[in-house]
Design a protein around this motif. Sequence first.
Motif, PDB file in Angstrom:
ATOM      1  N   ARG A 392       0.830  -1.204   0.000  1.00 36.69           N
ATOM      2  CA  ARG A 392       0.000   0.000   0.000  1.00 36.69           C
ATOM      3  C   ARG A 392       0.865   1.255   0.000  1.00 36.69           C
ATOM      4  N   SER A 393       2.018   1.204   0.687  1.00 39.44           N
ATOM      5  CA  SER A 393       2.873   2.387   0.744  1.00 39.44           C
ATOM      6  C   SER A 393       3.469   2.713  -0.624  1.00 39.44           C
ATOM      7  N   LEU A 394       3.466   1.715  -1.531  1.00 35.39           N
ATOM      8  CA  LEU A 394       3.963   1.973  -2.887  1.00 35.39           C
ATOM      9  C   LEU A 394       2.853   2.505  -3.788  1.00 35.39           C
ATOM     10  N   GLY A 395       1.641   2.675  -3.217  1.00 38.93           N
ATOM     11  CA  GLY A 395       0.536   3.216  -3.991  1.00 38.93           C
ATOM     12  C   GLY A 395      -0.352   2.158  -4.609  1.00 38.93           C
ATOM     13  N   MET A 396      -0.096   0.889  -4.279  1.00 36.77           N
ATOM     14  CA  MET A 396      -0.940  -0.166  -4.855  1.00 36.77           C
ATOM     15  C   MET A 396      -2.319  -0.121  -4.216  1.00 36.77           C
ATOM     16  N   SER A 397      -3.343  -0.353  -5.046  1.00 31.65           N
ATOM     17  CA  SER A 397      -4.698  -0.420  -4.514  1.00 31.65           C
ATOM     18  C   SER A 397      -4.870  -1.746  -3.766  1.00 31.65           C
ATOM     19  N   ILE A 400      -4.870  -4.669  -6.309  1.00 34.24           N
ATOM     20  CA  ILE A 400      -3.543  -5.040  -6.828  1.00 34.24           C
ATOM     21  C   ILE A 400      -2.743  -5.739  -5.734  1.00 34.24           C
ATOM     22  N   TYR A 404      -1.411  -9.528  -6.517  1.00 29.19           N
ATOM     23  CA  TYR A 404      -0.014  -9.830  -6.815  1.00 29.19           C
ATOM     24  C   TYR A 404       0.831 -10.170  -5.584  1.00 29.19           C
TER      25      TYR A 404
ATOM     26  N   ASN B  77      -4.128   6.556  -2.831  1.00 28.17           N
ATOM     27  CA  ASN B  77      -3.180   5.672  -3.515  1.00 28.17           C
ATOM     28  C   ASN B  77      -2.253   6.478  -4.423  1.00 28.17           C
ATOM     29  N   GLU B  81       2.030   6.991  -3.977  1.00 28.50           N
ATOM     30  CA  GLU B  81       3.072   6.721  -4.970  1.00 28.50           C
ATOM     31  C   GLU B  81       4.233   7.691  -4.792  1.00 28.50           C
ATOM     32  N   LEU B 104       7.325  -4.356  -9.613  1.00 25.56           N
ATOM     33  CA  LEU B 104       5.879  -4.595  -9.481  1.00 25.56           C
ATOM     34  C   LEU B 104       5.041  -3.310  -9.464  1.00 25.56           C
ATOM     35  N   ALA B 105       5.395  -2.379  -8.564  1.00 24.72           N
ATOM     36  CA  ALA B 105       4.570  -1.174  -8.444  1.00 24.72           C
ATOM     37  C   ALA B 105       4.607  -0.304  -9.709  1.00 24.72           C
ATOM     38  N   LYS B 108       2.379  -2.218 -12.335  1.00 24.08           N
ATOM     39  CA  LYS B 108       0.947  -2.407 -12.101  1.00 24.08           C
ATOM     40  C   LYS B 108       0.239  -1.133 -11.688  1.00 24.08           C
ATOM     41  N   VAL B 109       0.975  -0.196 -11.054  1.00 22.72           N
ATOM     42  CA  VAL B 109       0.327   1.024 -10.595  1.00 22.72           C
ATOM     43  C   VAL B 109       0.510   2.136 -11.616  1.00 22.72           C
ATOM     44  N   MET B 157       9.379   4.304  -7.685  1.00 21.65           N
ATOM     45  CA  MET B 157       8.161   5.068  -7.968  1.00 21.65           C
ATOM     46  C   MET B 157       8.449   6.571  -8.108  1.00 21.65           C
TER      47      MET B 157
END
Lengths: 486, 244
Positions: A392-397, A400, A404, B77, B81, B104-105, B108-109, B157
């Motif tokens: 979540r801290s990387l912005g993933m919903s 996601i 993953y 979200n 990022e 990954l981020a 996918k993000v 990111m």
Amino acid sequence: MKIKNIGIIFVIVTILLLIPFTKVNAASDGYLQKVKDKGTLVVGTSADYPPYEFTVKQSGKTEYVGLDIEIAKQFAKDLGVKLEIKNMNFDSLLVALETHKVDAVISGMNPTPERQKSVDFSNIYYRGKQYMLIEKKDKSLYKNIHSFKNKTIGAQTGSLQYDLVKNQMKNNQVKGLAKLNDLVIALQSGKVNAVAMEEATAKAFAKNNSSLEVINPNFNVDSSQTGSAIAFPKGAKSLVKVADKTIKKIQQKDLINKEYIPLAGKYMTNNSKQNSMWNYWSYFAKGIEYTLIITVVSVFFGFLLGVLLALLRLSKGKFQRAIAITYIEFIRGTPLMVQVMFVYFGIGALVQSLPALLAGIIAVSLNSAAYVAEVIRSGIESIPKGQTEAARSLGMSQTITYRYVIIPQALKNIWPALGNEFITLIKESSIVSIIGVGDLMYQMQLVQSATYKGVFPIFITMVIYFVMTFGLSKILGYFEGRMKHA
Amino acid sequence: MPNLIEIKNLEKSFGKNQVLKNINEVVEKGQVICVIGPSGSGKSTFLRCLNVLEKPTKGQVIFENQDLTNISETALNKLRERMGMVFQSFNLFPNMNVLNNIKLAPLKVKMISEIETTKKAHELLEQVGLADKAEQFPANLSGGQQQRVAIARALAMNPEVMLFDEPTSALDPEMVGEVLKVMKDLAESGMTMIVVTHEMGFAKEVANQVWFMDEGFIQEKGSPNEFFVNPKTKRAKEFLSKVL
């Protein structure tokens, strides 16, 4: 669980339980027209009752034969429609009639006053006496009902014989089983001392098994209880009328004694001539096929629904959680056998054309989903919180993150438990045989009826189940090993 | 310097236990802030409130003109990022190799292409000194190496600010240096950083500002020189006398 949720859960359960009763009864009597419109007459029977109804193998296919089947053929012919036979447990026949799974039941059924309360009967088409099947070595011991004092008597549950023993042999214990074959095994293994059954059937067993013998214990039966008649749904007068005509015609020509019983006898001798198991391998093959189909399809849908339930269970919404918890607790708290019957007869009352196989698959899938949901939930909860936080801290919903990060790790953790569920399903799916799905268990019963052998088909079936589960367990182990390397 | 993050009246309680008490602070672009203080003083909770891993009970965290405590999940979200975070326990994804952890981020993000993310991931691994570990799984790396991968993963990111939550506390002593070196390089490159740490040496050498936190609020702040040489509050004096 919080107290607040209990109210919601209660409402949901109540609604679920009420669904099957919401159907109003069909109009007074469109029964005859309905059968004609369909172009088929669906007759329910319990095909383990020679010479009334039983199965033979002809050119690799299972066929239903016997005097009842001949009557059914004649009846369908007089109606001008095709005949379809549905084989199921004797116990389930009347329920199937009431829920319109079948149009008529022809299964050596006696028109007792109790039964007449819930269904309508045609005139009696055949009268047989009530006999006892015993072991030959005991022949000198038993003369009539009084000589059975303190003995255990077996009888088919839901049958006339069961009631006779219960009412007229008060000093005896009655052991009720659903299948005559199982009763005969019980007799041969000393679990019961005698089995009450109809004359022609008892004689058929004795004829095909040299260690068995029949006697007439002289039950006190009134004539309305001894004859066999065709059962129809309550109020289906139009069908009863046609059936009575058919019966009259058959009786005038004395077809039952002159043609039907001799024909049945011929089939029975054929059966006993070829009662080596090898002749029945195709039964077992068919059974394996059905068992695997049911298992694989149920694993697939059970898994999908299980994932959904697990996510609901873990969601923040109180209502979603309540739904998932209710479902899981309810399914885990009721036996699969009851669920199978509920889907087939209950849901099947709303959806008339629901085939037994589909009903079985639905019930097993719904059942499996509850267990899979709990396995998946435990898998998801076993993943450290830091994984979600990092994602979540990387912005993933949330989606996601689950897709993953969480689910792949959870799957690896729960793989053995899921495999276990898969293996359990192979075995548990045997319960669908009670609604007449042709799985391995059901085929075993057919082979028992056809060969008059009780234990050996059970042994073969056991070995087949073991080979299937053991093979699967090895395959799963292989994949588990590969996942560990990844 | 423009303000990057504004923290207004921030409070956080867990049940009846109030952990953060009315914090008002500003983080400027390019600042390196070390948050120090005794265990249980609320440092980690404070940091986790900044990217709303913990939802504040009261107050605002304003980042890029938006209040993080009061926006939609999707908007949050988006803003996360731009705030990288490094955890005490690394939290690498054990089911992927190092390269995929980093990719990954962005994939996918941010929906950046496979080729571009791979290239960027290799550059970042070079930057943290782990170019040869791309195909390894986290379980095969030392703690220090894992933490450097975690830093690379957050940098992938392109964040505006990096939050470090005791990044060296779970490391064997001989691994601490390699991680601090990477962080120092990052500070020198101009990255805005908020570092919760017990590494006083690092704070002295790298920080522009030291925030001393105790009992749920920031008791004292100043340049490392002022703070370490001449602490003003009694609490700070006590704390420093124990750790130095």
